[in-house]
Structure formats: structure tokens, C-alpha cells
Scaffold this motif. Structure first.
Motif, mmCIF file in Angstrom:
data_model
loop_
_atom_site.group_PDB
_atom_site.id
_atom_site.type_symbol
_atom_site.label_atom_id
_atom_site.label_comp_id
_atom_site.label_asym_id
_atom_site.label_seq_id
_atom_site.Cartn_x
_atom_site.Cartn_y
_atom_site.Cartn_z
ATOM 1 N N VAL A 1 -44.302 4.430 8.735
ATOM 2 C CA VAL A 1 -43.332 5.346 8.134
ATOM 3 C C VAL A 1 -44.032 6.236 7.097
ATOM 4 C CG1 VAL A 1 -41.024 5.523 7.111
ATOM 5 C CG2 VAL A 1 -41.648 3.471 8.386
ATOM 6 N N PRO A 2 -44.918 7.110 7.532
ATOM 7 C CA PRO A 2 -45.528 8.027 6.566
ATOM 8 C C PRO A 2 -44.456 8.917 5.943
ATOM 9 C CG PRO A 2 -46.136 8.622 8.833
ATOM 10 C CD PRO A 2 -45.393 7.334 8.906
ATOM 11 N N HIS A 3 -44.555 9.136 4.647
ATOM 12 C CA HIS A 3 -43.528 9.949 3.994
ATOM 13 C C HIS A 3 -44.094 10.587 2.731
ATOM 14 C CE1 HIS A 3 -43.188 5.921 2.134
ATOM 15 N NE2 HIS A 3 -42.960 6.588 1.031
ATOM 16 N N GLY A 4 -43.371 11.566 2.238
ATOM 17 C CA GLY A 4 -43.800 12.231 1.018
ATOM 18 C C GLY A 4 -42.761 13.235 0.566
ATOM 19 N N LYS A 5 -42.998 13.756 -0.628
ATOM 20 C CA LYS A 5 -42.100 14.772 -1.175
ATOM 21 C C LYS A 5 -42.870 16.075 -1.304
ATOM 22 C CE LYS A 5 -40.961 12.241 -4.759
ATOM 23 N NZ LYS A 5 -40.341 11.764 -6.013
ATOM 24 N N SER A 6 -42.223 17.162 -0.932
ATOM 25 C CA SER A 6 -42.887 18.455 -1.029
ATOM 26 C C SER A 6 -41.859 19.560 -1.263
ATOM 27 C CB SER A 6 -43.647 18.747 0.274
ATOM 28 O OG SER A 6 -44.128 20.077 0.249
ATOM 29 N N ALA A 7 -42.215 20.452 -2.150
ATOM 30 C CA ALA A 7 -41.337 21.600 -2.411
ATOM 31 C C ALA A 7 -41.377 22.588 -1.244
ATOM 32 C CB ALA A 7 -41.756 22.279 -3.698
ATOM 33 N N ALA A 8 -42.219 22.316 -0.258
ATOM 34 C CA ALA A 8 -42.311 23.212 0.905
ATOM 35 C C ALA A 8 -41.136 23.032 1.865
ATOM 36 C CB ALA A 8 -43.627 22.970 1.650
ATOM 37 N N VAL A 9 -40.319 22.024 1.639
ATOM 38 C CA VAL A 9 -39.111 21.864 2.470
ATOM 39 C C VAL A 9 -37.879 21.950 1.569
ATOM 40 C CG1 VAL A 9 -40.244 20.476 4.247
ATOM 41 C CG2 VAL A 9 -39.175 19.319 2.316
ATOM 42 N N SER A 10 -36.820 22.481 2.142
ATOM 43 C CA SER A 10 -35.593 22.632 1.348
ATOM 44 C C SER A 10 -34.624 21.486 1.614
ATOM 45 C CB SER A 10 -34.913 23.961 1.672
ATOM 46 O OG SER A 10 -34.617 24.022 3.048
ATOM 47 N N ARG A 11 -34.875 20.749 2.696
ATOM 48 C CA ARG A 11 -34.057 19.579 2.986
ATOM 49 C C ARG A 11 -34.897 18.563 3.738
ATOM 50 N NH1 ARG A 11 -29.240 22.149 6.282
ATOM 51 N NH2 ARG A 11 -28.469 20.030 6.069
ATOM 52 N N LEU A 12 -34.350 17.387 3.880
ATOM 53 C CA LEU A 12 -35.083 16.289 4.502
ATOM 54 C C LEU A 12 -35.504 16.630 5.938
ATOM 55 C CD1 LEU A 12 -35.922 13.299 4.060
ATOM 56 C CD2 LEU A 12 -33.675 12.659 4.943
ATOM 57 N N LYS A 13 -36.754 16.332 6.281
ATOM 58 C CA LYS A 13 -37.266 16.602 7.627
ATOM 59 C C LYS A 13 -37.861 15.328 8.224
ATOM 60 C CE LYS A 13 -36.577 21.061 7.214
ATOM 61 N NZ LYS A 13 -35.540 21.754 7.989
ATOM 62 N N LEU A 14 -37.669 15.186 9.529
ATOM 63 C CA LEU A 14 -38.188 14.021 10.251
ATOM 64 C C LEU A 14 -39.028 14.474 11.432
ATOM 65 C CD1 LEU A 14 -38.032 10.891 11.138
ATOM 66 C CD2 LEU A 14 -36.104 11.633 12.555
ATOM 67 N N ALA A 15 -40.162 13.803 11.637
ATOM 68 C CA ALA A 15 -40.906 13.934 12.896
ATOM 69 C C ALA A 15 -41.103 12.519 13.432
ATOM 70 C CB ALA A 15 -42.247 14.611 12.669
ATOM 71 N N LEU A 16 -40.903 12.380 14.725
ATOM 72 C CA LEU A 16 -41.015 11.049 15.339
ATOM 73 C C LEU A 16 -42.056 11.101 16.453
ATOM 74 C CD1 LEU A 16 -40.178 8.188 16.091
ATOM 75 C CD2 LEU A 16 -38.062 9.081 17.030
ATOM 76 N N GLY A 17 -43.108 10.314 16.275
ATOM 77 C CA GLY A 17 -44.157 10.263 17.288
ATOM 78 C C GLY A 17 -44.286 8.858 17.858
ATOM 79 N N ILE A 18 -44.578 8.789 19.143
ATOM 80 C CA ILE A 18 -44.709 7.485 19.794
ATOM 81 C C ILE A 18 -46.052 7.436 20.531
ATOM 82 C CG2 ILE A 18 -43.722 5.893 21.509
ATOM 83 C CD1 ILE A 18 -40.975 7.094 20.864
ATOM 84 N N ALA A 19 -46.775 6.372 20.251
ATOM 85 C CA ALA A 19 -48.080 6.165 20.902
ATOM 86 C C ALA A 19 -48.010 4.828 21.635
ATOM 87 C CB ALA A 19 -49.187 6.163 19.854
ATOM 88 N N PRO A 20 -47.620 4.828 22.908
ATOM 89 C CA PRO A 20 -47.423 3.562 23.638
ATOM 90 C C PRO A 20 -48.659 2.660 23.640
ATOM 91 C CG PRO A 20 -46.478 5.381 24.868
ATOM 92 C CD PRO A 20 -47.244 5.986 23.735
ATOM 93 N N GLU A 21 -49.833 3.258 23.574
ATOM 94 C CA GLU A 21 -51.061 2.458 23.602
ATOM 95 C C GLU A 21 -51.414 1.877 22.236
ATOM 96 O OE1 GLU A 21 -52.468 1.849 26.519
ATOM 97 O OE2 GLU A 21 -50.863 3.082 27.362
ATOM 98 N N GLY A 22 -50.798 2.402 21.193
ATOM 99 C CA GLY A 22 -51.069 1.912 19.841
ATOM 100 C C GLY A 22 -52.264 2.604 19.210
ATOM 101 N N ILE A 23 -52.163 2.820 17.900
ATOM 102 C CA ILE A 23 -53.223 3.488 17.138
ATOM 103 C C ILE A 23 -53.470 2.687 15.863
ATOM 104 C CG2 ILE A 23 -53.773 5.571 15.788
ATOM 105 C CD1 ILE A 23 -52.007 7.128 17.855
#
Lengths: 161, 149
Positions: free
Chosen positions: B65-87
Motif C-alpha cells: 500500500v504505497p501512499h503519500g501526501k502531495s499538493a499536486a493532487v486536489s483530491r484523493l487518487k488511487l492506482a491499482l497494480g497487479i503483478a500475478p508473478e509477484g515482485i
């Protein structure tokens, strides 16, 4: 039928909660009811995130500090909205689990109407996957009004003398 | 805004093409950029990387669950990535990570950020559900699974 004497509006800084505040101000004006605005710093969620090791201890403190500032800012904002319409608002900020703090305040203050913002439109089938606002609605011991249609509520608020 | 409302096909990528942690972080931020959710790639990437440098957000059971705060966004943003093989994401249990939920929030909206993170924690408690997500064939299926459609 008796009219509401004490109204509580839950404010979390989201747009629906600001719409709810506008609606609550209108209701408080119409019914000459007392109006309380509540913001809850969700320390329960933060503690859960610390346990899950998503949050670091210093990160938790930083977020708590930010949320206290958010509480003050949003309560000040709804207070200004109320004052513009000649309504007095009692701002309250509490810490803990959102739904529990809402219900506790309703009981302590003998609130007879809770006004809350529109819920998210898309819901999951997963039972545990409902939010704190929905829990508050389910558990509130008083009537609950869900404010919808931001534009209409804004017009109603604006037309209030 | 609830976590579930942030889930749209355009912010889901399966499979991720990256094969290491740094690449995953870059790819997740790029997903937001490609989806038109952010403009300032560097600012968002820096916020996420700086948090990750303090301690990995790789949890148990293949979740990160990488996360952070940035003034570069005006509202909450989500990106969801899936790596079936694992990283390798330097996770708590030392196991490869497969599901990556990246959240970035503006500094003045900590409440929704905290609640979205808490929702993710609840969501991934079911190992069967996580397996189903990992086994999804495309972004559409991921969205349908999360929304329970």
C-alpha cells in the motif's frame, strides 16, 4: 408532530458533508432549532493502520495533527455558512471511531435529528465494506436526514434570508 | 469519497510490466498520469518514494500500500497494480507482493486518505478475495470484483 429542537450535522470536509451542513442550517433556521456541527478525528482508523503497519508512529502523529487542523478548518467554514444566515452553530470536534462518536453525541446532547451527507453511490456487497457514515445512520437513535442534490440544497441555502 | 468509488478501469493495470520495487512505484504513478488523474508526475512520485524510503509499505500476504501526501493532487487518487508473478517489495513477511494499492492525497484531506487506507486493509483481509483479484484477466474484471458486480 413535534419539530426538531436539536439538530446535529456531521461534517468530514467532503462536498456531501458541506451540502449536509447547508441543509442543516436551513432546517435550524426554519424550526429555530439548536444546531451542532461535529467533526470526528478518526483515531480508530489510524490506530488500525498503525497495527497493520501501514502507518509509522511518526506518520500517525503527523496525520492526527493534520486531521485536527482539518477539523478546525471545516468547522470554521460551516460556522461561517451559519453566521451568514443568522444561525448559531455549536462546533464540536471529537476523537475516536466516527460512528461511535456520532451516536454518543446524539445521546449526550439529546439530538432529535441527524443530518448527514449523501453516501457514495456505488456500494460493495461485502458486509464489512460499508463506511463509517453508513454505520452512523444504522446506529443513530434519532431520525436521520440524508441531504442530496447539491445544487438544490445550495439554492435553498442561498434563498434563506 | 469512499475507496470503492475511486476504483475505475483506467487506474487499474494487470499485469504490471515492472519487475522491481522502483519500477512498480514509477509505473503506478504513470498509471495516474496516463489516466489524466495527475499532471505533475515528479511531485507525486517524490511523495510516494519519500514515504517508501522510511519503511516499505509491503505488508503480509502479497499486499502493498504505497501512499503519500502531495499538493499536486486536489483530491484523493488511487492506482491499482497487479503483478500475478509477484515482485520483491521488501515486504514484512519477505514474500513477493502481488497487489499494489497506491494512494496519494492532498495535504489538507487526511480524513478521506485515512479512511480509504482503512478500507483497503479490510478489503484485503480475505485471502480468497486477494487470490481472485490476482487471477483477474483484465482491469474490467478487477473493477467488477471489487464492486461485487
Amino acid at each position: 408532530m413535534s419539530t426538531p429542537k436539536k439538530i446535529l450535522v456531521y461534517v468530514d470536509g467532503t462536498e456531501p458533508s458541506i451540502t449536509a451542513a447547508q441543509y442543516a442550517i436551513c432546517l435550524a433556521s426554519f424550526y429555530r432549532a439548536d444546531l451542532i456541527a461535529l467533526y470526528v478525528v478518526n483515531t480508530k482508523a489510524m490506530e488500525d493502520l498503525l497495527k497493520a503497519r501501514i502507518f509509522l508512529q511518526d506518520e500517525l502523529m503527523e496525520y492526527e495533527h493534520d486531521m485536527e487542523a482539518d477539523a478546525q478548518r471545516y468547522l470554521n467554514y460551516v460556522n461561517e455558512l451559519a453566521l451568514k444566515k443568522g444561525v448559531t452553530i455549536v462546533p464540536r470536534s471529537r476523537r475516536g471511531s466516527v460512528h461511535k462518536e456520532i451516536v454518543d453525541l446524539i445521546n449526550e446532547e439529546e439530538v432529535d435529528l441527524l443530518v448527514i451527507g449523501e453516501l457514495a453511490r456505488i456500494r460493495s456487497w461485502r458486509d464489512e465494506f460499508y463506511d463509517e457514515t453508513e454505520r452512523a445512520i444504522r446506529m443513530a437513535p434519532c431520525s436521520v436526514l440524508i441531504a442530496k442534490d447539491e445544487d438544490k440544497v445550495w439554492q435553498m441555502y442561498e434563498s434563506l434570508v | 469519497m469512499a475507496f470503492i468509488d475511486l476504483v475505475q478501469e483506467k487506474i487499474v493495470r494487470i499485469p504490471l510490466v515492472s519487475t522491481d520495487k522502483a519500477g512498480v512505484l514509477r509505473e503506478l504513478v504513470q498509471i495516474l498520469k496516463d489516466a489524466g488523474e495527475i499532471e505533475d508526475y515528479d511531485a507525486v512520485f517524490t511523495a510516494i518514494r519519500e514515504r517508501e524510503e522510511k519503511l516499505s509499505t509491503g505488508l503480509e500476504n502479497g499486499i502493498a500500500v504505497p501512499h503519500g501526501k502531495s499538493a499536486a493532487v486536489s483530491r484523493l487518487k488511487l492506482a491499482l497494480g497487479i503483478a500475478p508473478e509477484g515482485i520483491d517489495f521488501a515486504s514484512i513477511d519477505g514474500q513477493p507482493s502481488r497487489l499494489f494499492f497506491m494512494l496519494v492525497a492532498p495535504p489538507n484531506q487526511s480524513g478521506p486518505h485515512v479512511e480509504a487506507l482503512a478500507e483497503i486493509v479490510k478489503l484485503v483481509q480475505s485471502k480468497a478475495f486477494c487470490r481472485a483479484l490476482t487471477g483477474s484477466k483484465d482491469a474490467r474484471e478487477v473493477v467488477e470484483l471489487i464492486r461485487g458486480e
